[in-house]
Design a protein around this motif. Structure first.
Motif, PDB file in Angstrom:
ATOM      1  N   LYS A  62       0.829  -1.209   0.000  1.00 27.07           N
ATOM      2  CA  LYS A  62       0.000   0.000   0.000  1.00 27.07           C
ATOM      3  C   LYS A  62       0.862   1.257   0.000  1.00 27.07           C
ATOM      4  CE  LYS A  62      -4.054  -2.060   2.242  1.00 27.07           C
ATOM      5  NZ  LYS A  62      -4.910  -2.071   3.456  1.00 27.07           N
ATOM      6  N   GLU A  63       1.935   1.229   0.741  1.00 28.05           N
ATOM      7  CA  GLU A  63       2.833   2.406   0.817  1.00 28.05           C
ATOM      8  C   GLU A  63       3.486   2.678  -0.530  1.00 28.05           C
ATOM      9  OE1 GLU A  63       6.949   3.694   3.129  1.00 28.05           O
ATOM     10  OE2 GLU A  63       5.626   2.180   4.004  1.00 28.05           O
ATOM     11  N   LEU A  64       3.929   1.598  -1.218  1.00 29.37           N
ATOM     12  CA  LEU A  64       4.586   1.756  -2.513  1.00 29.37           C
ATOM     13  C   LEU A  64       3.614   2.313  -3.557  1.00 29.37           C
ATOM     14  CD1 LEU A  64       7.069   1.314  -4.261  1.00 29.37           C
ATOM     15  CD2 LEU A  64       6.294  -1.032  -4.673  1.00 29.37           C
ATOM     16  N   LEU A  65       2.378   1.809  -3.581  1.00 29.29           N
ATOM     17  CA  LEU A  65       1.376   2.318  -4.516  1.00 29.29           C
ATOM     18  C   LEU A  65       1.090   3.796  -4.284  1.00 29.29           C
ATOM     19  CD1 LEU A  65      -1.137  -0.679  -4.525  1.00 29.29           C
ATOM     20  CD2 LEU A  65       0.423   0.003  -6.342  1.00 29.29           C
ATOM     21  N   GLN A  66       1.075   4.211  -3.030  1.00 27.11           N
ATOM     22  CA  GLN A  66       0.832   5.633  -2.716  1.00 27.11           C
ATOM     23  C   GLN A  66       1.941   6.515  -3.243  1.00 27.11           C
ATOM     24  OE1 GLN A  66      -2.055   6.798  -1.239  1.00 27.11           O
ATOM     25  NE2 GLN A  66      -1.228   8.733  -1.950  1.00 27.11           N
ATOM     26  N   ARG A  67       3.179   5.988  -3.167  1.00 27.04           N
ATOM     27  CA  ARG A  67       4.326   6.774  -3.671  1.00 27.04           C
ATOM     28  C   ARG A  67       4.216   6.976  -5.190  1.00 27.04           C
ATOM     29  NH1 ARG A  67       9.824   4.465  -0.727  1.00 27.04           N
ATOM     30  NH2 ARG A  67       9.227   4.952   1.427  1.00 27.04           N
ATOM     31  N   VAL A  68       3.876   5.898  -5.917  1.00 27.34           N
ATOM     32  CA  VAL A  68       3.740   6.004  -7.368  1.00 27.34           C
ATOM     33  C   VAL A  68       2.648   7.006  -7.722  1.00 27.34           C
ATOM     34  CG1 VAL A  68       3.102   4.755  -9.453  1.00 27.34           C
ATOM     35  CG2 VAL A  68       4.613   3.681  -7.779  1.00 27.34           C
TER      36      VAL A  68
END
Length: 986
Positions: free
Chosen positions: A32-38
């Motif tokens: 979830k954190e990685l998707l938010q960064r993208v």
């Protein structure tokens, strides 16, 4: 980020599970954190940056590194259409979204336009193998476009014959045996049910000589014939010394009643030579080009002879499959002898080794000179090893109907019947192809410690001198002792795969075989028989060890005594099976009169103290059982179109008492005879019965379904047994007269309710028909030959001198009542014999069209009835004979062992089926399933018995059978089914 994640150990404890759960949560959090960064990167980018990145892709689909590189490339390079390489622009890049952008006719040259219009061929010669079957329109290929070989496949007439439409439609296939290929033949006669000629059915084959009819060589000629089905194979029997006969496949539905074709000469019905010269080799019936494209191994699959051999047409048509086990693939073998004559019970097949120029050893054989009775017309037979030390055996699937009685083929060399190597290099250890008859009953397991009776036991532990022996035979003295369990102690036999037990009786025939898996360390092997045996049957038991090919093994000491005499055995009858012998061969006499004892136990365990379980206790090997259940019915059941058969499952099902204790049901389905259409209007099924309707011919399948796996959604049940039966329907017109002789016991002789005779007459009258009963004895006003308590042997053999005999209408239980069919030339018992011709003559009895045998349990195993039928047929070859199957035993009867009684009836009815099935078209013998519509409680004499001690409070009752004879319901059910068969056959 939570990465890296926690490590865990190798255990499965609570701490390890907690680590797994926490790691899963951490991985989810990181994703979830990685998707938010993208997403943030995209949102924070300017519109200009996004557009510039998209502009890197040019019109030709080329992705450049940067927008500047693309602009530089396009500013310095002009696309030159002429320089484009061929096929460099894919069709996906063409603009075709509108009609204006697509290629039109104006863009095509004249040659293409002419080809599209069909004025010039695109390709005038199709490539080899390019025209496929779907390209032909239905019925577009006419007869003149077919090669002569294809025209005659299944079509027996020469291509020049102008065959009458009835013949052309009805004759499906013809095989002429022993035809002379230098001669011509024709089929000038086809008649169906010609009333003026006694309802004649006639087909004849004539030789055609110099433009005129020659000798009639064979024919089918029967009055009042009843086809077994619309499509059937009939035999045109030989009429000349040439021994020419024909098997004709005909569709009677294409031949209207009253058809009378005769004098149809060769120009109309000439027969093509392919139907009577037979195949001398495969190439004579296969186009040479096609033949060369087929691999040699494919050509001879299921055809056992090597391709250069020329076996007789009899063998080519009768041998369906052949497997030769344990053969030496460096050697040659030949089927050298084939003899058959079922009138005497002869069936002989022998395979020899071929040395290259002559016969070698006879390696295996079926050698039955008398008494052989096939199980079915098509069956698998075993050729047992004949040479000590060899394991060569054969299995032949054979169609006995293709071998005429009296066939005697011998000294057939390799050029005639040499076997192809593919038939004998096969499996060497396959129990599924052993041909072993397995018991139709599960093993029995004691409940706790039930009261069992050890009938005979011996505990000798001395060793037999011959240490190689692994299987022996014992024969017991004739005494009134019964058993249903045989046991012998286990030994260590490293090369064994199975242990076995074979039971034979005085006839020498094998009654049953049991095979168990060999398990080292087993203290006692136990075999439970499918029925109770009595030592008065002269019981012989063969038991021991064998390998995967059911060949006895070596190096085993069976415990045999060398001195103590066992009084339970007949003297000097301990025998053994030589090592490396098939377990079916005859044992060899031990040659030592002192070998009279061995370890064994014969036990009788009462059914009341036994329980049938699906599995054995741990450590106790189970019998290899295939089908525990079966529906005991003849393969064909005949019903008029307006009749039906109420079939009670309990009456016809084998081991019904076991089925009811297991999660096994009976599913009944119906299909058209060709198997293509499911019928829903031909039967109705309830939990305890199935109503079979005669509204049309159909095939019924009874499936026994085991639901013990119903918890598994992928497989709800196993079909553990299945039986298919054909129901043959016929429209019966009124106005018929049935002249009938009834032969029976007390079921017919005594008036149960209205009585069987009277019920039959009532059924006939309601349909506008008449039954005329024939005979010498009067049973409640009806003539017949029914005698209460008489067995088939009484009818067949009893003769009482004239001065001593009682009147024919006297007490049938009197020993002085003589059989009406037995006569003596000098009024002595010694010269008395069964003589049906004399019975008719002495009693001035004429016009008998039907004879019914209903003898119940008094019919024995049916062999005596079969003997009487042979004598009757010698006098009345066209008479219809009906053999009624044995009614079932009572389901509940006070103080009676109903299970054992029903098992006995099932066994006898199975023997009836083996003797009388499928004889309708050959000698007009019908087997009536009178057991199937007979309810095991309601159809028998019964009364109501109180269920509870205090009937003043609860007077509930149950029905219990009081007698094995029928009541009015039972008598009417018997009469109904006999009447149905009379209607169908006449």
């Amino acid at each position: 980020m939570k990465y890296p994640y926690k490590q865990k150990g190798n255990g499965l404890g609570r701490n390890d599970r907690n680590i797994d759960n926490q790691n899963i949560k951490d991985i989810e959090s990181d994703i979830k954190e990685l998707l938010q960064r993208v997403e943030n990167l995209i949102l924070n980018a300017s519109t200009g940056e996004i557009q510039a990145n998209d502009a890197r892709l040019d019109a030709l689909g080329i992705l450049h590194k940067t927008l500047k590189v693309r602009l530089d490339y396009e500013s310095t390079k002009v696309i030159d259409i002429a320089r484009l390489e061929e096929n460099s622009i894919p069709s996906s890049k063409l603009r075709t979204t509108s009609q204006a952008d697509r290629i039109g006719l104006q863009n095509l040259n004249d040659e293409v336009l002419q080809a599209m219009a069909g004025n010039t061929p695109i390709n005038s010669i199709p490539a080899d193998n390019s025209v496929t079957n779907p390209k032909y329109a239905p019925s577009s290929i006419t007869n003149d476009k077919l090669s002569e070989d294809i025209k005659t496949k299944g079509y027996p007439f020469v291509s020049t014959a102008n065959v009458p439409k009835v013949m052309r439609d009805a004759v499906l296939e013809m095989k002429m045996y022993n035809g002379d290929q230098s001669k011509q033949y024709c089929m000038p006669v086809l008649r169906r049910n010609i009333a003026a000629s006694g309802n004649l059915w006639n087909i004849s084959i004539y030789e055609w000589v110099n433009g005129a009819f020659g000798t009639k060589i064979c024919e089918f000629n029967k009055s009042n014939y009843v086809p077994t089905s619309n499509k059937e194979v009939i035999r045109l029997s030989s009429l000349s010394s040439s021994n020419i006969f024909v098997d004709l496949t005909i569709d009677w539905s294409k031949v209207p009643d009253g058809t009378d074709l005769s004098s149809k000469d060769y120009t109309l019905t000439g027969l093509h030579p392919l139907v009577y010269i037979g195949r001398t080799e495969w190439n004579s019936v296969i186009d040479s080009k096609v033949n060369t494209a087929i691999d040699d191994q494919v050509k001879i699959k299921r055809y056992p002879f090597q391709k250069d051999s020329s076996p007789s047409s009899v063998l080519k048509n009768s041998i369906i499959d052949l497997k030769l086990f344990n053969a030496d693939d460096s050697k040659q073998y030949v089927l050298a002898v084939a003899r058959k004559d079922f009138s005497t019970g002869t069936a002989i097949l022998k395979i020899y080794e071929w040395t290259g120029t002559t016969f070698g050893a006879n390696v295996c054989q079926l050698d039955k000179s008398v008494g052989y009775i096939p199980v079915t017309t098509k069956e698998k037979v075993i050729l047992s090893p004949t040479v000590t030390g060899t394991k060569i055996r054969a299995e032949i699937t054979i169609d006995w109907s293709q071998i005429p009685d009296g066939t005697d083929l011998s000294s057939m060399g390799y050029d005639k019947t040499g076997l192809h190597p593919l038939v004998y290099i096969g499996r060497k250890d396959d129990a599924s192809t052993s041909g072993i008859s397995l018991p139709a009953m599960a093993d029995l397991t004691d409940i706790g410690n039930p009261p069992s009776t050890s009938v005979i036991s011996n505990s000798s532990t001395l060793d037999m001198t011959n240490g190689n022996v692994s299987a022996i035979s014992v024969t017991f003295t004739n005494q009134n002792v019964k058993f249903n369990i045989f046991e012998f102690p286990g030994s260590t036999v490293s090369s064994a795969k199975y242990v076995f037990c074979i039971i034979r009786t005085s006839s020498g025939a094998t009654k049953e075989k049991h095979i168990k898996e060999y398990k080292e360390g087993t203290q006692m092997y136990r075999f439970v028989t499918s029925r109770v045996y009595n030592l008065k049957e002269d019981v012989q038991v063969i038991f021991g060890y064998c390998d995967g090919n059911f060949i006895t093994v070596k190096q085993t000491n069976l415990p045999l005594a060398s001195s103590t005499t066992d009084q339970n055995l007949i003297g000097s009858v301990i025998k053994y099976l030589a090592p490396d012998s098939n377990i079916d061969v005859e044992p060899i006499n031990a040659g030592n009169v002192n070998w009279k004892s061995t370890n064994y136990n014969l036990k009788y365990l009462d059914y009341g103290t036994m329980n049938f379980l699906p599995t054995q206790p741990s450590g106790s090997p189970s019998d290899v059982v295939t089908n525990q259940f079966d529906m005991i019915l003849p393969p064909k059941i005949y019903l008029p179109s307006n009749k039906e058969l109420w079939l009670y499952h309990s009456s016809a099902s084998e081991n019904e008492h076991i089925r009811k204790k297991k999660p096994v049901d009976i599913n009944v389905s119906s299909k058209s005879p060709d198997g293509l259409t499911v019928y829903t209007d031909t039967l109705t099924t309830y939990y305890d019965r199935t109503i079979l309707k005669g509204n049309k011919s159909h095939d019924v399948t009874f499936d026994f379904r085991d639901w013990s796996k119903s918890s598994q959604t992928s497989k709800r049940f196993d079909t553990v047994a299945s039986k298919k039966v054909s129901i043959l329907s016929k429209v019966v017109t009124p106005g018929k007269i049935f002249n009938t002789l009834m032969v029976g016991d007390s079921y017919l002789d005594i008036q149960w309710g209205d009585g069987v005779f009277n019920h039959m007459k009532a059924f006939a009258a309601s349909d506008g028909n008449t039954i005329n009963f024939k005979g010498t004895r009067t049973s409640y006003g009806n003539l017949g030959e029914a005698r209460a308590s008489w067995a088939e042997s009484t009818f067949r053999t009893r003769y009482v001198p004239m001065s001593q005999r009682v009147d024919v209408n006297g007490d049938p239980t009197s020993a002085n009542m003589s059989s009406p069919f037995v006569f003596s030339s000098d009024d002595t018992v010694a010269n008395a014999k069964f003589d049906f011709a004399q019975y008719l003559s002495v009693n001035a009895i004429t016009s008998i069209d039907n004879i019914v045998f209903f003898l119940g349990m008094n019919g024995g195993d049916g062999s005596g009835i079969n003997t009487m039928i042979a004598n009757i047929k010698a006098t009345l070859p066209n008479v219809n004979i009906f053999v009624c199957m044995i009614p079932p035993a009572e389901e509940w009867r006070l103080n009676m062992d109903s299970i054992a009684r029903q098992n006995d009836r099932i066994t006898r009815n199975k023997n009836y089926i083996s003797l009388f099935q499928n004889r309708e078209s050959t000698d007009r013998v019908y087997l009536i399933p009178t057991h199937a519509n007979f309810h095991r409680t309601a159809s028998l004499n019964n009364n109501q018995t109180n269920l509870y001690q205090f009937s003043d409070i609860n007077n509930g009752t149950e029905t219990l059978v009081t007698d094995h004879h029928p009541n009015n319901l039972g008598a009417k059910g018997i009469a109904y089914l006999i009447y149905c068969y009379l209607c169908y056959a006449n």
